[in-house]
Design a protein around this motif. Structure first.
Motif, PDB file in Angstrom:
ATOM      1  N   VAL A   1      56.273  56.416  32.399  1.00 57.29           N
ATOM      2  CA  VAL A   1      56.658  54.996  32.525  1.00 57.29           C
ATOM      3  C   VAL A   1      56.436  54.518  33.958  1.00 57.29           C
ATOM      4  CG1 VAL A   1      58.592  53.379  32.442  1.00 57.29           C
ATOM      5  CG2 VAL A   1      58.293  55.051  30.607  1.00 57.29           C
ATOM      6  N   ILE A   2      56.868  55.328  34.936  1.00 57.22           N
ATOM      7  CA  ILE A   2      56.704  54.963  36.351  1.00 57.22           C
ATOM      8  C   ILE A   2      55.223  54.879  36.715  1.00 57.22           C
ATOM      9  CG2 ILE A   2      57.076  55.764  38.728  1.00 57.22           C
ATOM     10  CD1 ILE A   2      59.769  56.966  37.650  1.00 57.22           C
ATOM     11  N   LYS A   3      54.430  55.820  36.209  1.00 58.44           N
ATOM     12  CA  LYS A   3      52.979  55.788  36.474  1.00 58.44           C
ATOM     13  C   LYS A   3      52.337  54.529  35.888  1.00 58.44           C
ATOM     14  CE  LYS A   3      52.351  60.824  36.740  1.00 58.44           C
ATOM     15  NZ  LYS A   3      51.916  62.035  36.007  1.00 58.44           N
ATOM     16  N   LEU A   4      52.741  54.173  34.662  1.00 61.42           N
ATOM     17  CA  LEU A   4      52.210  52.951  34.045  1.00 61.42           C
ATOM     18  C   LEU A   4      52.567  51.717  34.877  1.00 61.42           C
ATOM     19  CD1 LEU A   4      52.767  53.314  30.184  1.00 61.42           C
ATOM     20  CD2 LEU A   4      50.633  52.694  31.314  1.00 61.42           C
ATOM     21  N   GLY A   5      53.836  51.658  35.315  1.00 57.01           N
ATOM     22  CA  GLY A   5      54.280  50.541  36.150  1.00 57.01           C
ATOM     23  C   GLY A   5      53.506  50.477  37.456  1.00 57.01           C
ATOM     24  N   THR A   6      53.249  51.649  38.075  1.00 53.43           N
ATOM     25  CA  THR A   6      52.499  51.704  39.340  1.00 53.43           C
ATOM     26  C   THR A   6      51.060  51.233  39.141  1.00 53.43           C
ATOM     27  OG1 THR A   6      53.858  53.587  40.025  1.00 53.43           O
ATOM     28  CG2 THR A   6      51.813  53.204  41.252  1.00 53.43           C
ATOM     29  N   ILE A   7      50.439  51.663  38.039  1.00 58.90           N
ATOM     30  CA  ILE A   7      49.055  51.243  37.739  1.00 58.90           C
ATOM     31  C   ILE A   7      48.980  49.722  37.574  1.00 58.90           C
ATOM     32  CG2 ILE A   7      47.253  51.311  35.967  1.00 58.90           C
ATOM     33  CD1 ILE A   7      48.073  54.283  35.513  1.00 58.90           C
ATOM     34  N   VAL A   8      49.955  49.169  36.847  1.00 56.94           N
ATOM     35  CA  VAL A   8      49.984  47.720  36.619  1.00 56.94           C
ATOM     36  C   VAL A   8      50.144  46.967  37.942  1.00 56.94           C
ATOM     37  CG1 VAL A   8      51.454  45.895  35.677  1.00 56.94           C
ATOM     38  CG2 VAL A   8      50.764  47.790  34.216  1.00 56.94           C
ATOM     39  N   LEU A   9      51.037  47.479  38.811  1.00 51.82           N
ATOM     40  CA  LEU A   9      51.250  46.842  40.113  1.00 51.82           C
ATOM     41  C   LEU A   9      50.003  46.949  40.992  1.00 51.82           C
ATOM     42  CD1 LEU A   9      53.101  45.485  42.209  1.00 51.82           C
ATOM     43  CD2 LEU A   9      53.910  47.769  42.848  1.00 51.82           C
ATOM     44  N   MET A  10      49.402  48.136  41.040  1.00 50.06           N
ATOM     45  CA  MET A  10      48.205  48.337  41.863  1.00 50.06           C
ATOM     46  C   MET A  10      47.047  47.488  41.348  1.00 50.06           C
ATOM     47  SD  MET A  10      49.038  50.155  44.356  1.00 50.06           S
ATOM     48  CE  MET A  10      47.375  50.286  45.023  1.00 50.06           C
ATOM     49  N   ARG A  11      46.937  47.360  40.039  1.00 49.53           N
ATOM     50  CA  ARG A  11      45.883  46.491  39.491  1.00 49.53           C
ATOM     51  C   ARG A  11      46.039  45.068  39.994  1.00 49.53           C
ATOM     52  NH1 ARG A  11      45.613  44.611  33.217  1.00 49.53           N
ATOM     53  NH2 ARG A  11      47.529  43.589  33.914  1.00 49.53           N
ATOM     54  N   GLY A  12      47.276  44.561  39.952  1.00 43.60           N
ATOM     55  CA  GLY A  12      47.531  43.200  40.429  1.00 43.60           C
ATOM     56  C   GLY A  12      47.181  43.044  41.900  1.00 43.60           C
ATOM     57  N   ILE A  13      47.617  44.009  42.722  1.00 44.47           N
ATOM     58  CA  ILE A  13      47.361  43.930  44.168  1.00 44.47           C
ATOM     59  C   ILE A  13      45.859  43.995  44.456  1.00 44.47           C
ATOM     60  CG2 ILE A  13      47.660  45.159  46.360  1.00 44.47           C
ATOM     61  CD1 ILE A  13      50.457  45.993  45.313  1.00 44.47           C
ATOM     62  N   LEU A  14      45.161  44.947  43.839  1.00 47.58           N
ATOM     63  CA  LEU A  14      43.728  45.130  44.103  1.00 47.58           C
ATOM     64  C   LEU A  14      42.896  43.961  43.579  1.00 47.58           C
ATOM     65  CD1 LEU A  14      43.378  48.935  43.273  1.00 47.58           C
ATOM     66  CD2 LEU A  14      43.354  47.877  45.543  1.00 47.58           C
ATOM     67  N   TRP A  15      43.282  43.396  42.440  1.00 54.39           N
ATOM     68  CA  TRP A  15      42.522  42.295  41.848  1.00 54.39           C
ATOM     69  C   TRP A  15      42.746  40.988  42.603  1.00 54.39           C
ATOM     70  CZ3 TRP A  15      39.956  45.736  40.064  1.00 54.39           C
ATOM     71  CH2 TRP A  15      39.302  45.793  38.836  1.00 54.39           C
ATOM     72  N   VAL A  16      43.957  40.768  43.126  1.00 57.53           N
ATOM     73  CA  VAL A  16      44.303  39.473  43.725  1.00 57.53           C
ATOM     74  C   VAL A  16      44.024  39.425  45.234  1.00 57.53           C
ATOM     75  CG1 VAL A  16      46.242  37.890  44.180  1.00 57.53           C
ATOM     76  CG2 VAL A  16      45.986  38.933  41.927  1.00 57.53           C
ATOM     77  N   SER A  17      44.096  40.558  45.909  1.00 58.40           N
ATOM     78  CA  SER A  17      43.875  40.563  47.369  1.00 58.40           C
ATOM     79  C   SER A  17      42.578  39.875  47.778  1.00 58.40           C
ATOM     80  CB  SER A  17      43.901  42.002  47.900  1.00 58.40           C
ATOM     81  OG  SER A  17      45.176  42.565  47.731  1.00 58.40           O
ATOM     82  N   PRO A  18      41.441  40.097  47.064  1.00 57.46           N
ATOM     83  CA  PRO A  18      40.201  39.394  47.448  1.00 57.46           C
ATOM     84  C   PRO A  18      40.306  37.873  47.413  1.00 57.46           C
ATOM     85  CG  PRO A  18      39.698  41.235  45.999  1.00 57.46           C
ATOM     86  CD  PRO A  18      41.185  41.108  46.019  1.00 57.46           C
ATOM     87  N   PHE A  19      41.185  37.308  46.542  1.00 54.39           N
ATOM     88  CA  PHE A  19      41.408  35.852  46.546  1.00 54.39           C
ATOM     89  C   PHE A  19      41.720  35.394  47.962  1.00 54.39           C
ATOM     90  CE2 PHE A  19      40.844  35.377  42.317  1.00 54.39           C
ATOM     91  CZ  PHE A  19      41.907  35.395  41.440  1.00 54.39           C
ATOM     92  N   CYS A  20      42.760  36.005  48.546  1.00 49.58           N
ATOM     93  CA  CYS A  20      43.259  35.590  49.861  1.00 49.58           C
ATOM     94  C   CYS A  20      42.237  35.898  50.954  1.00 49.58           C
ATOM     95  CB  CYS A  20      44.591  36.287  50.169  1.00 49.58           C
ATOM     96  SG  CYS A  20      45.848  35.977  48.914  1.00 49.58           S
ATOM     97  N   PHE A  21      41.584  37.056  50.866  1.00 45.55           N
ATOM     98  CA  PHE A  21      40.599  37.449  51.871  1.00 45.55           C
ATOM     99  C   PHE A  21      39.425  36.471  51.887  1.00 45.55           C
ATOM    100  CE2 PHE A  21      38.314  40.142  54.702  1.00 45.55           C
ATOM    101  CZ  PHE A  21      36.989  40.129  54.281  1.00 45.55           C
TER     102      PHE A  21
END
Length: 603
Positions: free
Chosen positions: A432-452
């Protein structure tokens, strides 16, 4: 039909209903969800009426009022939806003059009847809870029928003058109604005469019907609350409150949209139908950030958030329901987290995902609402450039995370129903924790280029964002450069995140449906479906506003900005508010904990 020597006539032969101006190119597709909702409304209410008719144990006041509500809903939905679908699919925009007045009559009469039936149902709940032994003798079938007749007669008598007064007035040559059905205020705008009497009477009817009904409902629930709090046991209190939950939900579903519609019709006279150029509001920016010899700069020092353009005069009042919803969202999600933390029986995959959802909702709502309330109440329209980019990052990252958590919850329901004996071994806490971490990392990695990408682009001198928070597309519109790469990446992220999540959710529920239909007993099927009901409600609460917001931003360039902004605000506030309520009401363990806490017992 128009008088050749003047600007008015007795009345036009017909009117032209535009549908949804600004969304003409996608009205054909918009009609499908409306058609689906109309079919559900018709089938649902007919089923309800049939069940109440054939089951004599349901011939009680509560169910008789429910039957009246079902009939009212059938009339209300059928008075508008068939014509709207004809407009969207068959381009049948014309409506005959008398048919239009009949539509006005039915819409307003049965809106009044619906409000009256809800008032009568509040009285029924009051009598049932405060005078349980006398309930059947006070609310006899004849008393129920008389109440229904009074409510119907009130609607007929108060609304009939609308049609009579409008039919006696001269009309301008224009016969275009910029919506999908006829209602009093829309028809009144086509009249070439002084309409103050009509408007005054409309206000009188609105306040006399809505005001009176709301006062009676409020008093009923105050008395109910007093009676319930006197009950000795928490279980009795819960049971008493449970009998009112459905009624309260229906009241909110009726009055919140009705209040918004009333306010915008009556006081939002300058709210645009198509678009408003907000950059020509008299604000010419002369700021050190802007290059004095060109039309762009590296980036502005700050942006100006307008709030809800077109509703400036009532933003102060609009802030109160938004503030109330935000408080409910914060308190609800914190309560949810606290209950899951202290109750070790809730340390299961379903509740761990629910805790992740609560944290996500807290971040999402808190990233926008405090600033929005500051704009509405304190006129604090300015937001610093980097604070704006941080807001963009948090909104899009945690929107992605919320979608991912709902996908993970769908997988949990799939494993729990299809592989019940292996559920605890497949979805361990570490998984469960791994799934939550993957979901969070996906959001961070996908959205960071927006701001950059945005931070490396030149901005035009204008720094006005015509809404109440910063998001990617709104900031991108201020860039003085080619933004096709940014827009393309935005589409990629939207489709890769929401598309993937929706595919996984859909496949999970197809497999769940197959497994449930194989169960031998109806009771087992109902119990299995019951474990998914809350999750489905939360999915709909997230994806429907998100889809509308995405479509209007990408393709509805002529949709009024006010519609964009209201949906954008509700999209980030309604799911965080509803999620703890839905799971709190539907989940027994959480519901029992809340009741125990409210009753002052040790948890």
């Amino acid at each position: 039909m128009a008088s050749p020597s003047g600007n008015s006539s007795s009345h036009p032969v017909s009117f032209i209903l535009l549908g949804i101006p600004g969304l003409e190119t996608i009205q054909f597709w918009i009609a499908f969800p409306f058609c689906a909702m109309y079919i559900v409304a018709v089938l649902g209410n007919i089923t309800l009426l049939h069940i109440i008719r054939i089951d004599h144990t349901l011939h009680e006041p509560m169910y008789l009022f429910l039957a009246m509500l079902a009939v009212t809903d059938l009339v209300l939905s059928s008075s508008t939806q068939p014509k709207m679908l004809a407009i969207f699919w068959l381009h049948a925009h014309e409506i005959e003059y008398h048919a239009c007045l009949i539509q006005v009559f039915f819409i307003h009469t049965f809106s009044s009847v619906e409000s009256g039936v809800l008032m009568a149902m509040a009285l029924d709940r009051y009598v049932a809870i405060c005078f349980p032994l006398r309930h059947s003798s006070i609310l006899t079938p004849s008393a129920v029928i008389k109440l229904g007749a009074v409510v119907l007669m009130r609607g007929l008598l108060l609304v009939s003058p609308f049609c009579f007064m409008v039919s006696r007035m001269p009309y301008c040559p224009s016969r275009v109604i910029p919506q999908s059905y006829c209602e009093h205020m829309a028809v009144l705008k086509l009249v070439c005469a002084d309409t103050r009497v009509n408007r005054g009477y409309g206000l009188f009817v609105a306040f006399s019907v809505g005001g009176f009904d709301m006062i009676v409902i409020s008093i009923s629930y105050v008395m109910i609350l007093r009676a319930v709090l006197r009950l000795p046991s928490g279980e009795a209190r819960l049971k008493a409150f449970g009998t009112c939950a459905s009624h309260i939900c229906v009241i909110l579903a009726l009055y919140i949209p009705a209040l918004f519609s009333f306010l915008t019709h009556r006081f939002g006279h300058h709210v645009p139908h198509m678009r408003v150029d907000y950059l020509l509001n008299g604000e010419h920016i002369s700021h050190p950030m802007a290059s004095p010899s060109g039309n762009s700069s590296s980036h502005p020092v700050s942006f100006i958030l307008l709030g809800i353009p077109g509703l400036e005069t009532i933003q102060f009042w609009i802030a109160f329901p938004f503030c109330a919803m935000y408080i409910v969202a914060v308190l609800g999600n914190i309560t949810l987290l606290h209950i899951i933390r202290i109750d070790h029986t809730l340390h299961e995959p379903m509740y761990l995902f629910l805790a992740m959802l609560a944290v996500t909702d807290l971040v999402l709502s808190s990233s926008t609402q405090p600033k929005m309330l500051a704009i509405f109440w304190l006129h604090a329209h300015e937001i610093e450039y980097h604070a704006c980019l941080i807001q963009v990052f948090f909104i899009h990252t945690f929107s992605s995370v919320e979608s991912g958590v709902l996908m993970a919850m769908a997988l949990d329901r799939y494993v729990a129903i299809c592989f019940p004996l292996q559920h605890s071994s497949i979805l361990t806490p570490s998984v469960v924790i791994k799934l939550g971490t993957i979901v969070l990392m996906r959001g961070i990695l996908w959205v960071s280029p927006f701001c950059f990408m945005v931070s490396n682009m030149p901005f035009c001198p204008s720094r006005v964002i015509p809404q109440s928070y910063c998001e990617h597309m709104a900031v991108l519109k201020l860039v003085c450069a080619d933004t096709r790469v940014n827009r393309g990446y935005g589409l990629f992220v939207a489709f890769s995140v929401a598309g993937f999540d929706m595919i996984v959710i859909s496949i999970s529920y197809v497999m769940i449906l197959r497994a449930v239909l194989r169960l031998p007993s109806g009771e087992a099927r109902l119990k299995a479906f019951g474990t998914c009901a809350s999750h489905i409600c939360v999915i709909l609460a997230l994806y429907i506003p998100a889809l509308f917001s995405f479509l209007t931003h990408r393709f509805g360039h002529h949709v009024p900005h006010m519609v964009h902004i209201l949906f954008a605000n509700l999209y980030l506030l309604v799911p965080p508010m509803l999620n703890p309520i839905i799971y709190g009401v539907r989940t027994k363990q959480i519901r029992d904990r809340v009741v125990q806490g409210c009753c002052g017992k040790e948890l």
